[in-house]
Design a protein around this motif. Structure first.
Motif, short mmCIF file in Angstrom:
data_model
loop_
_atom_site.label_atom_id
_atom_site.label_comp_id
_atom_site.label_asym_id
_atom_site.label_seq_id
_atom_site.Cartn_x
_atom_site.Cartn_y
_atom_site.Cartn_z
N GLN A 38 -4.95 66.35 -28.69
CA GLN A 38 -6.19 66.89 -29.23
C GLN A 38 -7.34 65.88 -29.16
OE1 GLN A 38 -5.01 68.29 -33.14
NE2 GLN A 38 -4.45 70.28 -32.34
N ILE A 39 -7.05 64.63 -29.46
CA ILE A 39 -8.09 63.60 -29.40
C ILE A 39 -8.46 63.32 -27.95
CG2 ILE A 39 -8.65 61.19 -29.90
CD1 ILE A 39 -8.56 62.98 -32.40
N GLN A 40 -7.47 63.21 -27.07
CA GLN A 40 -7.75 62.91 -25.66
C GLN A 40 -8.54 64.03 -24.98
OE1 GLN A 40 -7.42 59.99 -24.34
NE2 GLN A 40 -6.27 59.11 -26.02
N GLU A 41 -8.34 65.28 -25.39
CA GLU A 41 -9.07 66.41 -24.80
C GLU A 41 -10.54 66.44 -25.19
OE1 GLU A 41 -7.10 69.98 -26.03
OE2 GLU A 41 -5.61 69.86 -24.44
N ALA A 42 -10.90 65.76 -26.24
CA ALA A 42 -12.28 65.79 -26.74
C ALA A 42 -13.19 64.92 -25.89
CB ALA A 42 -12.32 65.35 -28.19
N ASP A 43 -14.33 65.45 -25.56
CA ASP A 43 -15.35 64.71 -24.83
C ASP A 43 -16.29 63.99 -25.80
OD1 ASP A 43 -16.59 64.08 -22.28
OD2 ASP A 43 -18.26 65.33 -22.96
N ALA A 44 -16.41 64.54 -27.01
CA ALA A 44 -17.26 63.97 -28.05
C ALA A 44 -16.64 64.30 -29.40
CB ALA A 44 -18.67 64.54 -27.96
N ILE A 45 -16.99 63.51 -30.41
CA ILE A 45 -16.47 63.68 -31.76
C ILE A 45 -17.65 63.97 -32.69
CG2 ILE A 45 -15.14 62.60 -33.62
CD1 ILE A 45 -13.54 62.82 -31.00
N LEU A 46 -17.47 64.95 -33.56
CA LEU A 46 -18.49 65.31 -34.55
C LEU A 46 -17.89 65.06 -35.92
CD1 LEU A 46 -21.24 66.67 -35.17
CD2 LEU A 46 -20.05 68.88 -35.05
N LEU A 47 -18.62 64.30 -36.75
CA LEU A 47 -18.11 63.90 -38.06
C LEU A 47 -19.15 64.11 -39.14
CD1 LEU A 47 -16.65 60.45 -36.94
CD2 LEU A 47 -15.32 62.53 -37.38
N GLY A 48 -18.68 64.47 -40.33
CA GLY A 48 -19.52 64.44 -41.51
C GLY A 48 -19.57 63.02 -42.04
N ARG A 49 -20.44 62.78 -43.02
CA ARG A 49 -20.64 61.43 -43.52
C ARG A 49 -19.38 60.82 -44.12
NH1 ARG A 49 -20.62 58.93 -47.90
NH2 ARG A 49 -20.75 60.84 -49.12
N VAL A 50 -18.66 61.56 -44.95
CA VAL A 50 -17.48 61.00 -45.61
C VAL A 50 -16.43 60.60 -44.59
CG1 VAL A 50 -15.58 61.49 -47.21
CG2 VAL A 50 -17.91 62.21 -47.78
N THR A 51 -16.12 61.48 -43.64
CA THR A 51 -15.14 61.16 -42.61
C THR A 51 -15.63 60.03 -41.73
OG1 THR A 51 -14.37 63.45 -42.65
CG2 THR A 51 -13.71 62.12 -40.76
N TYR A 52 -16.92 60.04 -41.41
CA TYR A 52 -17.48 58.94 -40.63
C TYR A 52 -17.27 57.61 -41.35
CZ TYR A 52 -20.76 55.58 -38.74
OH TYR A 52 -21.31 54.44 -38.23
N ASP A 53 -17.58 57.55 -42.64
CA ASP A 53 -17.42 56.31 -43.40
C ASP A 53 -15.97 55.82 -43.35
OD1 ASP A 53 -20.10 56.18 -44.11
OD2 ASP A 53 -19.80 57.01 -46.13
N ILE A 54 -15.02 56.74 -43.50
CA ILE A 54 -13.60 56.38 -43.48
C ILE A 54 -13.22 55.87 -42.08
CG2 ILE A 54 -11.25 57.29 -43.62
CD1 ILE A 54 -12.39 59.26 -45.78
N PHE A 55 -13.60 56.62 -41.05
CA PHE A 55 -13.24 56.25 -39.68
C PHE A 55 -13.94 54.95 -39.26
CE2 PHE A 55 -11.65 60.30 -37.37
CZ PHE A 55 -10.82 60.62 -38.43
N ALA A 56 -15.21 54.81 -39.55
CA ALA A 56 -15.97 53.63 -39.13
C ALA A 56 -15.48 52.36 -39.81
CB ALA A 56 -17.46 53.83 -39.38
N ALA A 57 -14.87 52.51 -40.98
CA ALA A 57 -14.31 51.35 -41.67
C ALA A 57 -12.94 50.97 -41.12
CB ALA A 57 -14.19 51.64 -43.16
N SER A 58 -12.29 51.88 -40.40
CA SER A 58 -10.92 51.66 -39.97
C SER A 58 -10.75 51.49 -38.45
CB SER A 58 -10.06 52.83 -40.44
OG SER A 58 -8.76 52.75 -39.96
N TRP A 59 -11.28 52.42 -37.67
CA TRP A 59 -10.97 52.46 -36.24
C TRP A 59 -11.59 51.36 -35.38
CZ3 TRP A 59 -6.89 54.85 -34.61
CH2 TRP A 59 -6.41 55.95 -35.32
N PRO A 60 -12.78 50.87 -35.64
CA PRO A 60 -13.36 49.87 -34.73
C PRO A 60 -12.53 48.60 -34.58
CG PRO A 60 -15.08 50.80 -36.09
CD PRO A 60 -13.77 51.31 -36.64
N SER A 61 -11.74 48.25 -35.57
CA SER A 61 -10.94 47.03 -35.49
C SER A 61 -9.61 47.25 -34.78
CB SER A 61 -10.68 46.49 -36.90
OG SER A 61 -9.92 47.42 -37.64
N ARG A 62 -9.33 48.47 -34.38
CA ARG A 62 -8.06 48.79 -33.73
C ARG A 62 -8.22 48.95 -32.22
NH1 ARG A 62 -5.54 53.50 -37.60
NH2 ARG A 62 -6.03 52.49 -39.58
#
Length: 185
Positions: A38-62
């Motif tokens: 599902q993630i690989q099929e996506a060309d772009a990701i759309l996020l709300g603020r709460v999910t963005y905050d959670i993802f932006a705090a976690s994924w960039p370091s991985r």
């Protein structure tokens, strides 16, 4: 036209809130394969603020972790809907403020592949209200929480959906794909 696909983890009683607290006991090879696809099929990701905050705090370091999606999430174009953020700093992120339904409708008209909405309850509910969701991919986990934020809230407008795919995993997670009927999207 690009397709907007809602990727949601739900409990049996429809709760989507805080999946990091209840989802992990149900991860298996087949669940992981579905998430990766599902993630690989996506060309772009759309996020709300709460999910963005959670993802932006976690994924960039991985980098590509055991799920194999970190590099994709970090490199993909991300569109963040928020009326409270002034800027977004995660790589390839663009802030959307203002008339969300118009901006998302415009984004769907641009060239490119699927746009995946991950989590983001308030955003997805708003997109549903404007019939902007083209497909719902719901991973129903065999657990009942009894309370929490639901994807389909009381008072939501009637939506007729057509089941186009179903799959049961080894841990009892049911992966369902629905599309709106009769021009709902």
């Amino acid at each position: 036209m690009r397709q907007l696909i809602a990727l949601e983890y739900l409990t049996l009683d429809g709760v989507m809130e805080a999946p990091e607290k209840w989802q992990f006991p149900y991860l298996s090879e087949d669940v992981t394969r579905i998430i990766q696809m599902q993630i690989q099929e996506a060309d772009a990701i759309l996020l709300g603020r709460v999910t963005y905050d959670i993802f932006a705090a976690s994924w960039p370091s991985r980098t590509n972790n055991e799920f194999g999606v970190a590099d994709k999430l970090n490199s993909a174009p991300k569109f963040v809907v928020s009326s409270t953020l002034d800027k977004v700093e995660w790589n390839n992120s663009t802030l959307i403020k203002g008339k969300v339904e118009e901006e998302i409708a415009r984004l769907k008209q641009q060239p490119g592949g699927n746009i995946a909405v991950i989590g983001s309850a308030t955003l997805v509910q708003s997109l549903m209200e404007y019939d902007l969701v083209d497909e719902y991919r719901l991973m129903i986990h065999p657990i009942v929480l009894g309370s929490g934020r639901h994807l389909f809230e009381d008072g939501s407008a009637l939506k007729s959906l057509k089941l186009v795919k179903s799959e049961v995993t080894t841990t009892g997670v049911v992966n369902l794909t629905y599309r709106p009927r009769n021009g709902n999207a």
